[in-house]
Design an enzyme around this catalytic site. Structure first.
Site, PDB file in Angstrom:
ATOM      1  N   HIS A   1      31.652  80.181   0.176  1.00 52.30           N
ATOM      2  CA  HIS A   1      32.641  80.689  -0.585  1.00 52.30           C
ATOM      3  C   HIS A   1      34.156  80.915   0.464  1.00 52.30           C
ATOM      4  O   HIS A   1      35.147  80.573  -0.041  1.00 52.30           O
ATOM      5  CB  HIS A   1      32.222  82.104  -0.877  1.00 52.30           C
ATOM      6  CG  HIS A   1      31.083  82.204  -1.720  1.00 52.30           C
ATOM      7  ND1 HIS A   1      30.418  83.316  -1.867  1.00 52.30           N
ATOM      8  CD2 HIS A   1      30.385  81.164  -2.229  1.00 52.30           C
ATOM      9  CE1 HIS A   1      29.293  83.327  -2.639  1.00 52.30           C
ATOM     10  NE2 HIS A   1      29.316  81.962  -2.848  1.00 52.30           N
TER      11      HIS A   1
ATOM     12  N   CYS B   1      38.386  64.562 -11.426  1.00 54.23           N
ATOM     13  CA  CYS B   1      38.913  65.696 -10.686  1.00 54.23           C
ATOM     14  C   CYS B   1      38.106  65.912  -9.178  1.00 54.23           C
ATOM     15  O   CYS B   1      38.055  67.016  -8.819  1.00 54.23           O
ATOM     16  CB  CYS B   1      38.883  67.013 -11.517  1.00 54.23           C
ATOM     17  SG  CYS B   1      37.357  67.314 -12.135  1.00 54.23           S
TER      18      CYS B   1
HETATM   19  C1  PEP Z   1      32.843  68.224  -8.822  1.00 55.89           C
HETATM   20  O1  PEP Z   1      31.902  68.300  -8.792  1.00 55.89           O
HETATM   21  O2  PEP Z   1      33.342  66.962  -8.436  1.00 55.89           O
HETATM   22  C2  PEP Z   1      33.850  69.157  -9.301  1.00 55.89           C
HETATM   23  C3  PEP Z   1      35.211  69.013  -9.291  1.00 55.89           C
HETATM   24  O3  PEP Z   1      33.582  70.499  -9.096  1.00 55.89           O
HETATM   25  P1  PEP Z   1      32.854  71.400  -7.982  1.00 55.89           P
HETATM   26  O4  PEP Z   1      33.423  70.754  -6.691  1.00 55.89           O
HETATM   27  O5  PEP Z   1      33.748  72.664  -8.073  1.00 55.89           O
HETATM   28  O6  PEP Z   1      31.406  71.374  -7.909  1.00 55.89           O
END
Ligand code: PEP
Ligand code: MG
Length: 747
Positions: free
Chosen positions: A363, A676
């Protein structure tokens, strides 16, 4: 050989303290100490080895070995018997040292004539400082009492070190906090920072490790433990706790009331330690055990005991966490670990964060990333070495930390920062220009966010919108479930700050490593593939519904975008969507405004979803590739495991093949697609994704400038031809050819 009595031990400690109180330089004091210990333990040799740096021990003083070897003899951690004691923090006691496994003969010391060897760690609250050794010619095993006595002496030496008793003419113990040291850790968040150390946990200073009067010390420790017990009982009574939390606190309380713990500390006091030093001695033992216990439950319990020791020390010394000291001008936080809420409290006032533990997905790392604060984790030993106010350089790009750097290192580092600042200025010029390639293709660049504090970056970075708003941060930083109205207000402020730009809110992605402090932890064998994200949302829809209501209320008639994390099959999307639509209806029935437009999308993070029926692609309003998770599951390589997380290239032709398939299916279904994951913010990866057809990328705000700059200098159609040719040829990764193309293009 006569047995030693308790009062022998006390006498030795008193002599030690008196000797240390006499004037003299550090080396002189060390020499006196070794003489005294050898004399008192009736051994021919006593030597003190101290850490030069995290991996090297140096003989710093000796009685009995050859004087020329002092400051000459060095051992690596784990090398020889001394190195073994340092590595394991467990004493070595042998009647026949040369026959011991791992014995290393050091001719320069003249030690070959000594048969018996007893070495104990010099450590302070689990921080390793060195090794204290006694040796004798007679082949004999040292008694338990002797081992214990030497451990108690080592404890006093450690405390004296902390107080600077051995500072002075250079090479002695005091060097611990004087020399430049470099730590090689792991990148938690990129970026560079220069500043001064701010220790999150103020060091408790024990001014007198030796008991003047054991009776007084015994009374003090009993009173302090009594006070501690009352405070823990109060804690348990004051909270409204669920069954699970109660169980945890009960275990905590049990430790506070443990007779064994108090008895061991009482014995340490009888042996001559002060109450504070006795607490620290037991705490060191706990920490040494902590590092060796593989069982997570037991480790948690040992953490409890460690925490109780801290509280006890604070009661005894009256020193609190808040020392009243002011943050330095450019604070770089140094800690073993830190919770997300505590890190947020410091907020952007921090220039950098260095942790000796931590993990990429912790976190704290998530918050540091959201705040764009350079973070280095796994900088082992940094907490021992750093003092408040020390100069420190943090290189989050390389995962390197320089503590008390030499001027030449600092100068080179400043050059690097200056170059980065210059580049940022160049990127700032691009802020209002489109991310349009040389061949005229426009790419939408968006930013990832998770905190209110991120929103100002929308303006400064020139992002087109927020492609991923990670809502879990608001849940992680609290110690109880946030209320719907509280969330609605926050989401409304996010939309206000976005000034009409699109914000894609991702519903709660918890589970796996992201465990809410107020939710029952699940002991899962493989949490990343366990009960997480939308799986929790669908099985326990209360929170999903509450979040949907909060988002609809926040939109208050404005457009709204919602997406679900970790969807693995079409049905899950339909079920989650149905929950949201039911809330829209409910709000309408209540007469509340509903969103002007509502887009409901999904994150594509599991390979299975790329193979979902075309109806799935048609049903979703938009998709966003969560490349971090998609890549870890595609290659079956844990994104948090340092050993494997960089093993496979994101420009691997098979991985690009998967992305191409997703693009083709979205094109066929007419669904908007973006990417993303972290790779979207890496310029080379970003141009390749754009070249194979992605039209929207969402990334950290700081990456927008560099990505835009490269897109504007690239002919995407030509780059696509290079990628196609490489894939057709059967290359494993297209990276070498892409690099060559980009280098050629830059000429
Ligand atoms: C991902 O898995 O690419 C994503 C954007 O989500 P997180 O990094 O929050 O798991
Ligand atoms: Mg993910």
């Amino acid at each position: 050989m006569p047995e030693r009595s308790e009062s022998d031990s006390r006498k030795l400690l008193k002599r030690l303290r008196d000797s240390l109180a006499e004037p003299g330089q550090g080396q002189e004091r060390l020499n006196r100490v070794t003489h005294l210990i050898a004399d008192s333990m009736l051994t021919e040799v006593c030597s003190i080895y101290l850490f030069r740096d995290a991996g090297t021990l140096e003989l710093c003083a000796t009685e009995g070995l050859l004087a020329e070897s002092v400051h000459q003899t060095r051992l690596r951690l784990g090398e020889g018997l001394v190195g073994r004691v340092a590595r394991t923090a467990v004493p070595v006691n042998t009647a026949n040292a040369p026959s011991e496994k791992g014995f290393r003969f050091m001719p320069e010391t003249g030690e070959e004539i000594y048969s018996s060897f007893l070495g104990v760690p010099i450590q302070r609250v689990g921080e390793k400082l060195g090794v204290l050794v006694v040796q004798s010619k007679a082949a004999r095993q040292f008694s338990d009492d002797e081992v214990y006595a030497l451990e108690v002496v080592a404890m006093v030496l450690a405390e004296m070190t902390e107080l600077g008793a051995f500072l002075g003419d250079g090479a002695a113990l005091g060097a611990l906090h004087k020399q430049p040291v470099m730590f090689r850790g792991t990148t938690g968040q990129e970026g560079t920072a220069e500043g001064q150390v701010w220790l999150h946990e103020a060091r408790v200073v024990v001014t007198n490790p030796v008991a003047d009067d054991p009776e007084v010390e015994l009374t003090r420790i009993r009173a302090a433990v009594g006070e501690l017990r009352v405070s823990v009982d109060d804690l348990l009574a004051a909270q409204s706790l669920d069954k699970e939390q109660k169980k945890v606190l009960e275990a905590y309380r049990m430790f506070a009331h443990s007779r064994g713990w108090l008895r061991r500390m009482e014995e340490d006091i009888q042996a001559g330690l002060s109450a504070e030093a006795a607490v620290e001695k037991e705490q060191s033992a706990t920490r040494a055990r902590l590092s060796q216990v593989p069982d997570a439950y037991l480790r948690d319990r040992l953490h409890d005991l460690d925490d109780l020791s801290n509280r006890l020390l604070r009661i005894l010394t009256g020193q609190g966490r808040d020392t009243g000291a002011a943050l330095p001008e450019n604070p770089v936080l140094v800690a073993r670990n830190i919770g997300p809420a505590e890190l947020l409290e410091y907020g952007r006032s921090l220039r950098g964060v260095v942790l000796s533990e931590g993990s990429v997905g912790s976190h704290a790392a998530i918050v540091a990333r959201a705040l764009a604060i350079p973070l280095v984790i796994h900088a082992e030993g940094v907490v021992v070495q750093a003092l408040n106010g020390d100069a420190i350089l943090v290189d989050g790009d390389q995962g390197i930390v320089h503590l008390r750097p030499e001027e030449s290192v600092a100068a080179a580092f400043r050059d690097k920062i200056a170059m980065q600042t210059q580049a940022q200025l160049r990127y700032a010029d691009l802020r209002d220009k489109p991310a349009q390639s040389l061949d005229g293709q426009k790419i939408s660049l968006q930013m990832n966010a998770g905190l209110m504090a991120d929103l100002p970056s929308l303006e400064s970075s020139g992002a087109d919108g927020v492609g991923l708003f990670r809502t879990e941060l608001q849940f992680l930083i609290r110690n109880k479930m946030p209320k719907r109205d509280e969330l609605a207000r926050l989401y409304a402020r996010v939309m206000d700050a976005a000034k009409g730009r699109r914000v894609a809110f991702r519903t709660l992605d918890i589970g796996s490593d992201k465990v809410l402090p107020y939710m029952k932890p699940q002991d899962e064998p493989n949490p990343a593939m366990g009960w997480r994200a939308i799986r929790v949302g669908l099985d326990k829809p209360g929170v999903l519904q509450m979040q949907a209501q909060a988002l609809i209320r926040a939109a208050a008639g404005r457009p709204l975008s919602i997406m679900f994390p970790f969807i693995a099959e079409y049905e899950e999307y339909l079920d989650a969507r149905a929950y949201v639509m039911a809330q829209v209806k409910r709000e309408a029935d209540l007469g509340h405004p509903t969103p002007e437009t509502l887009e409901i999308g999904a994150m594509l993070e599991t390979p299975s979803l790329a193979f979902a029926p075309l109806d799935f692609f048609k049903a979703t309003d938009f998709l966003s590739i969560g490349g971090n998770d998609l890549k870890q599951f595609f290659f079956a390589a844990d994104r948090e495991n340092e050993r494997v997380r960089r093993r496979y290239d994101s420009l691997n032709a098979s991985f690009l093949g998967l992305i191409r398939q997703i693009i083709a299916r979205c094109d066929e279904a007419g669904t908007t697609l973006s990417f993303c994951g972290e790779d979207a913010g890496r310029p080379i990866e970003a141009v390749c994704f754009a070249a194979i057809g992605l039209r929207s990328l969402s990334m950290r705000p700081a990456s927008i400038g560099p990505v835009k700059s490269l897109i504007r200098r690239t002919d995407l159609a030509a780059l696509r031809a290079v990628i196609d040719a490489e894939c057709a040829k059967g290359s494993v990764s297209v990276r070498p050819a892409v690099m060559e193309f980009l280098a050629e293009q830059a000429k």
